[in-house]
Design a protein around this motif. Structure first.
Motif, short mmCIF file in Angstrom:
data_model
loop_
_atom_site.label_atom_id
_atom_site.label_comp_id
_atom_site.label_asym_id
_atom_site.label_seq_id
_atom_site.Cartn_x
_atom_site.Cartn_y
_atom_site.Cartn_z
N UNK A 14 0.86 -1.18 0.00
CA UNK A 14 0.00 0.00 0.00
C UNK A 14 0.90 1.23 0.00
N UNK A 15 0.85 2.06 1.04
CA UNK A 15 1.70 3.25 1.05
C UNK A 15 2.77 3.16 2.14
N UNK A 16 3.08 1.94 2.55
CA UNK A 16 4.05 1.70 3.62
C UNK A 16 5.20 0.85 3.08
N UNK A 17 6.42 1.12 3.55
CA UNK A 17 7.58 0.35 3.14
C UNK A 17 7.95 -0.61 4.27
N UNK A 18 7.98 -1.90 3.94
CA UNK A 18 8.37 -2.94 4.89
C UNK A 18 9.86 -3.17 4.71
N UNK A 19 10.62 -3.25 5.82
CA UNK A 19 12.07 -3.36 5.76
C UNK A 19 12.55 -4.55 6.58
N UNK A 20 13.50 -5.28 6.03
CA UNK A 20 14.13 -6.39 6.74
C UNK A 20 15.54 -6.58 6.22
N UNK A 51 18.25 -0.01 14.39
CA UNK A 51 18.05 -1.38 14.88
C UNK A 51 19.40 -1.90 15.36
N UNK A 52 19.38 -2.61 16.48
CA UNK A 52 20.55 -3.33 16.95
C UNK A 52 20.24 -4.81 16.82
N UNK A 53 21.15 -5.54 16.19
CA UNK A 53 20.97 -6.98 16.03
C UNK A 53 22.26 -7.65 16.49
N UNK A 69 8.70 7.75 8.96
CA UNK A 69 8.19 7.49 10.30
C UNK A 69 7.97 5.99 10.47
N UNK A 70 8.45 5.46 11.58
CA UNK A 70 8.23 4.04 11.89
C UNK A 70 6.77 3.89 12.32
N UNK A 71 6.02 3.08 11.58
CA UNK A 71 4.60 2.93 11.89
C UNK A 71 4.27 1.58 12.52
N UNK A 72 5.19 0.62 12.41
CA UNK A 72 4.97 -0.69 13.03
C UNK A 72 6.31 -1.40 13.15
N UNK A 95 10.68 -3.64 10.46
CA UNK A 95 9.76 -2.54 10.73
C UNK A 95 9.09 -2.10 9.44
N UNK A 96 8.01 -1.33 9.63
CA UNK A 96 7.30 -0.72 8.51
C UNK A 96 7.40 0.78 8.71
N UNK A 97 7.62 1.47 7.60
CA UNK A 97 7.76 2.92 7.70
C UNK A 97 6.95 3.62 6.62
#
Length: 119
Positions: A14-20, A51-53, A69-72, A95-97
């Motif tokens: 949609x209008x959110x970017x998922x990052x991994x 993020x710390x991993x 903005x981090x949304x989730x 996260x999703x931003x």
């Protein structure tokens, strides 16, 4: 899906970017034992350490790939960090931003370019 030189993947939903992180990054890290994610609602700038991993081999920071903005955040990987090794490009997203300009992804690598990048 787009990829960064820092071994992150980005997928627009949609209008959110998922990052991994990529499969390659997860393999290089080894067994992940700890993940600290940013706060939901945080505003981040590209290249901020967010993020710390930690793995049995090393601790690493993950940088924000874009301004936004981090949304989730994915609490499941905080509770079970090993999920990052099991499915890094699927259920173990970080996260999703929400970003203002999705065209910023146009400059990132596609799957073929990333494959060439990691050799």
């Amino acid at each position: 899906m787009k990829f960064t030189e820092e071994h992150e993947w980005l997928r627009v939903e949609d209008d959110v970017v998922v990052v991994g992180i990529t499969n390659h990054a997860a393999e290089q890290l080894g067994d992940v034992v700890f993940v600290e994610l940013p706060d939901e609602g945080a505003t981040v700038s590209k290249d901020d350490e967010i993020v710390v991993i930690e793995s049995v081999k090393a601790a690493s920071d993950i940088l924000a790939p874009l301004d936004g903005e981090i949304v989730e955040v994915n609490e499941a990987i905080v509770e079970e960090p090993a999920k990052v090794n099991e499915d890094p490009e699927g259920d173990a997203w970080f996260f999703k931003m929400k970003v203002e300009d999705l065209s910023a992804l146009d400059d990132m690598m596609d799957a073929a370019a990333y494959k060439d990048f990691i050799g």
